[in-house]
Design an enzyme around this catalytic site. Structure first.
Site, PDB file in Angstrom:
ATOM      1  CG  ASP A  28      -1.674   1.235   1.455  1.00 15.27           C
ATOM      2  OD1 ASP A  28      -2.377   1.639   0.518  1.00 15.27           O
ATOM      3  OD2 ASP A  28      -1.575   1.815   2.544  1.00 15.27           O
ATOM      4  CG  ASP A  30      -1.572   7.854   0.616  1.00 17.96           C
ATOM      5  OD1 ASP A  30      -0.554   8.551   0.467  1.00 17.96           O
ATOM      6  OD2 ASP A  30      -2.518   7.840  -0.193  1.00 17.96           O
ATOM      7  CD  GLU A  37      -4.010   8.810   4.624  1.00 14.99           C
ATOM      8  OE1 GLU A  37      -4.471   9.882   4.165  1.00 14.99           O
ATOM      9  OE2 GLU A  37      -4.245   7.709   4.107  1.00 14.99           O
ATOM     10  CE  LYS A  72     -12.469  10.874  -8.417  1.00 17.55           C
ATOM     11  NZ  LYS A  72     -10.998  10.681  -8.393  1.00 17.55           N
ATOM     12  CG  HIS A  97      -9.841  14.539  -5.914  1.00 20.37           C
ATOM     13  ND1 HIS A  97      -9.007  13.905  -6.798  1.00 20.37           N
ATOM     14  CD2 HIS A  97      -9.606  13.976  -4.695  1.00 20.37           C
ATOM     15  CE1 HIS A  97      -8.307  12.990  -6.156  1.00 20.37           C
ATOM     16  NE2 HIS A  97      -8.643  13.015  -4.883  1.00 20.37           N
ATOM     17  CB  THR A 138      -7.647   3.541  -2.421  1.00 20.75           C
ATOM     18  OG1 THR A 138      -7.109   4.199  -1.275  1.00 20.75           O
ATOM     19  CG2 THR A 138      -8.056   2.136  -2.057  1.00 20.75           C
ATOM     20  CG  ASN A 143      -2.384  11.930  -4.924  1.00 16.72           C
ATOM     21  OD1 ASN A 143      -2.107  13.056  -5.316  1.00 16.72           O
ATOM     22  ND2 ASN A 143      -3.542  11.651  -4.361  1.00 16.72           N
TER      23      ASN A 143
END
Length: 264
Positions: A28, A30, A37, A72, A97, A138, A143
């Site tokens: 993953d 973040d 975060e 979003k 966003h 996700t 990003n």
């Protein structure tokens, strides 16, 4: 007995073997690769100001919103909670966003966000062992690039066999879609891989895809329910130190210079 002690006691004695023998390590982003975060939260608030909104997400508000995966989707969830009778159009949400994404890239570059402890060493030794590396997240592709271009280097994609972002699949975590897509691209069996996550939603997604999961617990998800994880740790330092035979000295020196492990 605190959570950390219990986690150590329950940890499989040869968890290191699971890491070393995995056909692929699937990360993953973040909270797992870097503590991002808080930067996301600041980027959202900057976007709200720029858009002329009186919205502000403090720590507690954002922690609750993180139960909803996707930026979003969080905007929509917050709008529904404040204005139940107002439905934001897709164009408004997307524009807001996009503002947030631009601010996130700026903040990442400004603060030279680094990898969490142990991550650089874990990646370095995994590559030396010939293991495949992948990303299942996700967050958006932009990003990921903003973060890893700073935290790793501009050629970070060459390190990963598969990179699957939230905008690449229909459903986001806790649905297993990103992990299923990663497995398809890796051409590996789920049971032969190891996922590294930081949240309950991420854990649920990996388990639903059949992938054993190690939790690298992060700031915003420390009190999540991690039932079903192979182990729960506060950082990956000890696992990054698992030796890899045959590491080229020059390659190791390059990794150490470019990828400092700690955030200080």
């Amino acid at each position: 007995m605190n959570v950390e002690t219990l986690s150590v006691l329950l940890r499989p004695r040869r968890l290191e073997d699971r890491i070393v023998q995995a056909a692929a390590l699937v990360f993953d982003v973040d909270g797992t690769l870097a503590e991002t975060e808080g930067i996301h939260r600041r980027a959202f608030n900057a976007a709200f100001i720029e858009a002329g909104l009186d919205w502000y997400w403090d720590y507690r508000t954002y922690k609750k919103l993180l139960r909803t995966t996707g930026g979003k989707e969080r905007i929509r969830a917050f709008a529904r909670s404040r204005f139940p009778r107002v439905c934001l159009s897709d164009s408004v949400v997307i524009a807001l966003h996009q503002r947030k994404t631009r601010h996130y890239g700026r903040l990442i570059a400004q603060h030279t966000c680094r990898l969490r402890p142990g991550i650089a060493s874990l990646i370095r030794n995994a590559r030396a062992r010939g293991q495949a590396l992948a990303i299942a997240t996700t967050t958006t592709s932009s990003n990921i690039d903003d973060l890893l271009s700073v935290a790793l280097d501009q050629n970070w994609r060459s390190l990963f066999t598969a990179v699957v972002a939230g905008d690449d699949v229909e459903r986001k975590k806790p649905a297993p879609d990103v992990y299923l897509e990663v497995l398809a691209r890796l051409k590996q069996r789920a049971s032969d891989c190891l996922a590294i996550e930081d949240s309950a939603n991420g854990l649920k997604a990996a388990i639903a895809a059949g992938i054993p999961t190690l939790i690298n617990r992060s700031e915003y998800f420390r009190d999540d329910d991690f039932s079903g994880a192979l182990a729960v740790v506060d950082d990956l330092t000890e696992f990054g130190l698992i030796p890899a035979a045959g590491v080229n000295h020059l390659e190791e020196m390059r990794f150490e210079k470019v990828w400092p492990d700690r955030n200080d």
